[in-house]
Design an enzyme around this catalytic site. Structure first.
Site, PDB file in Angstrom:
ATOM      1  NE  ARG A  16      -2.372  -1.174   3.524  1.00 21.91           N
ATOM      2  CZ  ARG A  16      -2.829  -0.860   4.726  1.00 21.91           C
ATOM      3  NH1 ARG A  16      -3.975  -0.213   4.839  1.00 21.91           N
ATOM      4  NH2 ARG A  16      -2.169  -1.198   5.813  1.00 21.91           N
ATOM      5  CB  SER A 442     -19.868   0.878  15.294  1.00 26.48           C
ATOM      6  OG  SER A 442     -20.247   1.697  14.223  1.00 26.48           O
ATOM      7  NE  ARG A 524     -11.527   2.920   3.238  1.00 23.90           N
ATOM      8  CZ  ARG A 524     -12.439   2.805   4.174  1.00 23.90           C
ATOM      9  NH1 ARG A 524     -12.549   3.700   5.126  1.00 23.90           N
ATOM     10  NH2 ARG A 524     -13.258   1.780   4.167  1.00 23.90           N
ATOM     11  CG  HIS A 703     -20.782   9.304   5.453  1.00 25.97           C
ATOM     12  ND1 HIS A 703     -19.968   8.195   5.543  1.00 25.97           N
ATOM     13  CD2 HIS A 703     -21.982   8.854   5.036  1.00 25.97           C
ATOM     14  CE1 HIS A 703     -20.665   7.131   5.184  1.00 25.97           C
ATOM     15  NE2 HIS A 703     -21.884   7.506   4.871  1.00 25.97           N
TER      16      HIS A 703
HETATM   17  N1  GLN Z   1     -23.494  -2.265  12.595  1.00 24.78           N
HETATM   18  C1  GLN Z   1     -22.537  -1.643  11.724  1.00 24.78           C
HETATM   19  C2  GLN Z   1     -22.004  -0.392  12.399  1.00 24.78           C
HETATM   20  O1  GLN Z   1     -22.738   0.223  13.111  1.00 24.78           O
HETATM   21  C3  GLN Z   1     -23.148  -1.263  10.403  1.00 24.78           C
HETATM   22  C4  GLN Z   1     -22.152  -0.643   9.466  1.00 24.78           C
HETATM   23  C5  GLN Z   1     -22.614  -0.517   8.051  1.00 24.78           C
HETATM   24  O2  GLN Z   1     -23.770  -0.599   7.740  1.00 24.78           O
HETATM   25  N2  GLN Z   1     -21.724  -0.284   7.130  1.00 24.78           N
HETATM   26  O3  GLN Z   1     -20.861  -0.008  12.190  1.00 24.78           O
END
Ligand code: GLN
Ligand code: ZN
Length: 763
Positions: A16, A442, A524, A703
């Protein structure tokens, strides 16, 4: 004499290196000249690695994205970046990322940040490109400097160069007209610039130019089909020989069209379109070259060389010099070098081939065609042994799993009662308020979490120490959720570094590479786990963590799992059985986890299917089949539970319109989706379909570091309520919060909970 060539080499570097060089430049830690020099260094290295080929690709390298490179070559920059007075490379990064390198302070006041170009998936791969922007008055202007410079570099190194460009029709096909203009109306203007470009390449000594037209493997209407005829007739008088490259599947109804275009050669994906090789031989004019992609450029398995030779030798006899061989597509989609892998299980490793090994396979095939199989007897025997070992390995084949798959029936995917009855029982058990609040799984992956995990992986932190650290994080997130007053809690996923890897590591049938990186976009990369064998679950994977989290609070704790379709779509998968079978195996394994969670007293279980839509085949005619087995796999995973147990699923930003019936078919009690940036318009699909179950439309964009206001969230939910009955609405963020900081998450969720309370008081 079969000619060997390659369509593209992975540009990110075996370790990378390009990623790190880019990020260092963006942070202002290195200079633009250093970055450019490093790019040249990488190109040189990659050409050296392809030295055995008759033709090596030039122009396949990109600092960010090959489609964006093409936009710059064609002078098609979005209006908003045109008055930039800095270096072109910085402007290129502005289109890619919305800003240039942090180091370019000089322009910060006048032309620093702009909206980044939209990014979308490159055909059915996990690579994302920057979408070309068009309008009715788009003008093109050639800037061949990148290609000219790289051709000169290649020439200086003695490389037999074959410039690679994206073809005009595919270029238009990939883009979007912001003003709704007909992209095809731009074709004549665009062709003028392509003709100029081909002339420049001829002047620079290029004999062949690879012109990529993968749009030919998609369903095209007559206008798009006609555009191909128009384009290649317009370019036919150019002084270079054009090798028209198609890949990612069969050409089907575009096969005759592609074979008859006035070009010097055609490249066909002979892995996915093997059955088209013979028909093409009949259509193809006698002066044309046929390039066959005989090595899979999309997976990491060794090619069965003997099997390929069996069908390729007769083709070679017919075509002789006119046969070229190559990987099926650019090797962009596979990791660079298997030799870097020191930790991979030796047996599994012996079954694999990354980019460099694939090119070596190509050489063996070429030698066998040129001088006969005897000349490469040892290599072929070695290959045969590896293929056979894999085919017969007990590590690949697990009779118990196969037996379970043979016994699958529709019953397994069937809930005991319909949603309406379940909903009543769930409401009685969970006693949630109207507009219940929750999060997607998360919480921030803090520096401490990442540190603890890397210490643990390096063996410097022992198992109990790691458990303690993760439990402390889980407790922290439970306490924060209590303070916030959320309704359905999550444990926060502290112990997971990736939602697929976490499960793959615990399932039998999966292997992990150290350096198996593949570019996803820009700097990425992802490291897809390798699904090599029948899948089974030796023991419970999440129960202890979730039980611990649940023990800390009387609030409902959501069990958090990744669904089978998403695990499949984000892995390198087997080529010795259909994807559908691998998916069913994953479904059975995750189903056991669902049932274990339920037994442990967890009554809300979320099964993420973030990548369900991503897996749709390129051709719409194949969607039905994919959706049928993928939805069935989800149902098998989810639907073994009691009526009282509430199943959630989550999907990231998707166009739901054309798959809404399948989403409804999944029959999750609650689906949470990413919607905030669409201003709830994505809910129209659910509205028009009369989607019957509950929905949590995301009310804030995870985001962005921006904190959504309470008023904005209320407004979004009101828009949602115009489409979905309020009693079936949940309130939640767009997606997981792992990339955010607690400092951003807490005020945002506070506003979200306040908004929900306000909404409740109004009903
Ligand atoms: N459960 C995952 C999180 O909360 C879902 C992530 C995702 O949909 N990309 O990170
Ligand atoms: Zn998501």
């Amino acid at each position: 004499m079969a000619i060997t060539h390659n369509l593209g080499f992975p540009r990110i570097g075996a370790k990378r290196e390009l990623k790190f060089a880019l990020e260092s430049y963006w942070k202002g830690l290195s200079s633009r000249d250093e970055l450019k020099a490093f790019g040249a260094e990488l190109r040189k290295r990659h050409w050296q690695e392809q030295a055995a080929l008759d033709f090596a690709p030039v122009g396949d390298f990109a600092f960010y994205d090959q489609v964006l490179d093409m936009s710059f070559t064609l002078g098609n920059l979005p209006q908003r970046v045109r008055d930039f007075h800095g270096d072109t490379l910085d402007n290129y990064f502005r289109v890619a990322r919305g800003r240039s390198a942090e180091s370019v302070e000089a322009h910060a006041h006048c032309c620093g940040g702009v909206a980044a170009g939209e990014m979308t998936k490159w055909f059915d791969t996990n690579y994302h490109y920057i979408v070309p922007e068009f309008s009715a008055d788009t003008q093109f202007r050639l800037d061949a400097s990148r290609l000219v410079a790289q051709l000169a570099e290649a020439k200086a190194l003695g490389v037999q160069a074959k410039p690679v460009i994206i073809g005009p029709v595919t270029y238009l096909w990939l883009g979007k007209a912001k003003d709704g203009a007909d992209r095809l109306s731009l074709l004549p203007r665009l062709l003028t610039v392509y003709a100029e470009l081909l002339n420049v390449l001829a002047e620079q000594g290029a004999e062949w130019v690879q012109i990529d037209e993968p749009a030919l493997v998609t369903e095209l209407d007559e206008h798009w089909q006609h555009a191909f005829t128009e384009a290649y007739h317009a370019l036919k008088s150019s002084r270079v020989k054009l090798l028209l490259a198609t890949y990612f599947g069969p050409l089907r109804d575009n096969l005759q069209l592609a074979s008859r275009l006035p070009v010097a050669g055609l490249h066909l994906d002979a892995v996915n379109a093997r059955s088209e090789v013979l028909p093409v031989l009949n259509y193809l004019a006698a002066h044309k070259v046929l390039s066959l992609g005989v090595i899979n450029g999309r997976n990491i398995w060794k090619t069965d060389l003997g099997e390929v030779l069996d069908w390729l030798e007769p083709v070679h006899e017919r075509l002789g010099e006119r046969l070229w061989i190559a990987p099926s597509c650019s090797l962009l989609h596979v990791p660079v070098d298997l030799d870097s892998e020191q930790k991979l299980d030796a047996e599994i490793r012996s079954w694999l081939a990354f980019a460099q090994q694939k090119l070596q396979e190509l050489q063996v095939l070429a030698a066998a065609l040129r001088v006969g199989r005897d000349a490469v007897k040892a290599r072929l025997a070695e290959n045969r042994a590896a293929i056979e070992a894999r085919r017969n390995s007990p590590r690949v084949h697990n009779p118990a799993v196969k037996a379970a798959i043979a016994q699958l029936d529709a019953q397994l995917g069937q809930r005991k009662s319909a949603y309406a009855q379940r909903a009543v029982k769930q409401a009685a058990l969970l006693k949630l308020p109207a507009f219940p609040t929750t999060t997607i799984g998360s919480f921030p992956q803090t520096a401490e979490i990442r540190h603890a995990r890397s210490e643990y992986k390096a063996g410097r932190l022992d198992e109990p120490g790691y458990q303690t650290a993760m439990r402390a994080e889980i407790e922290r997130s439970v306490r924060e959720q209590e303070a916030l007053g959320l309704d359905v809690f999550v444990h926060g996923e502290a112990e997971r570094n990736d939602m697929v890897e976490y499960f793959g590591e615990q399932l039998d049938g999966y292997a992990f590479s150290q350096f198996g990186w593949v570019q996803s976009y820009g700097s990425r990369c992802v490291k897809p786990p390798i699904l090599f064998g029948d899948i089974s679950r030796p023991k419970a994977m999440t129960i202890d963590w979730i039980k611990y989290a649940a023990s800390l609070t009387p609030k409902p704790m959501k069990g958090m799992l990744t669904g089978p379709v998403t695990i499949l779509n984000w892995s390198f998968v087997r080529d010795d059985q259909p994807r559908s079978v691998s998916c069913q195996q994953l479904a059975l394994a995750i189903r056991e986890e669902v049932l274990d969670l339920e037994r442990a007293g967890i009554r809300v279980i979320q099964i993420d299917e973030a990548a369900l839509r991503e897996g749709l085949p390129l051709r719409k005619s194949q969607w039905k089949e994919y959706l049928s087995w993928s939805v069935e796999s989800f149902r098998i995973t989810a639907n073994g539970v009691e009526d009282e147990t509430q199943i959630h699923t989550h999907m990231c930003y998707s166009e739901f319109n054309d798959i809404i019936a399948s989403i409804a078919d999944m029959d999750a009690d609650v689906i949470t989706i990413e919607t905030s940036r669409s201003d709830m318009e994505l809910l129209d699909a659910f509205d028009h379909f009369n989607y019957p179950n509950e929905i949590g439309p995301g009310v804030y964009d995870i985001h962005s570091p921006n904190i959504p206001s309470e008023a904005h969230i209320v407004q979004l939910m009101q828009k949602a309520a115009e489409r979905i009955p309020a009693e079936r609405l949940w309130v939640n963020p767009d997606c997981g919060l792992k990339t955010r900081q607690w400092g951003e998450v807490l005020p945002a969720l506070r506003n979200m909970v306040a908004a929900a309370k306000l909404l409740r008081s109004a009903v």
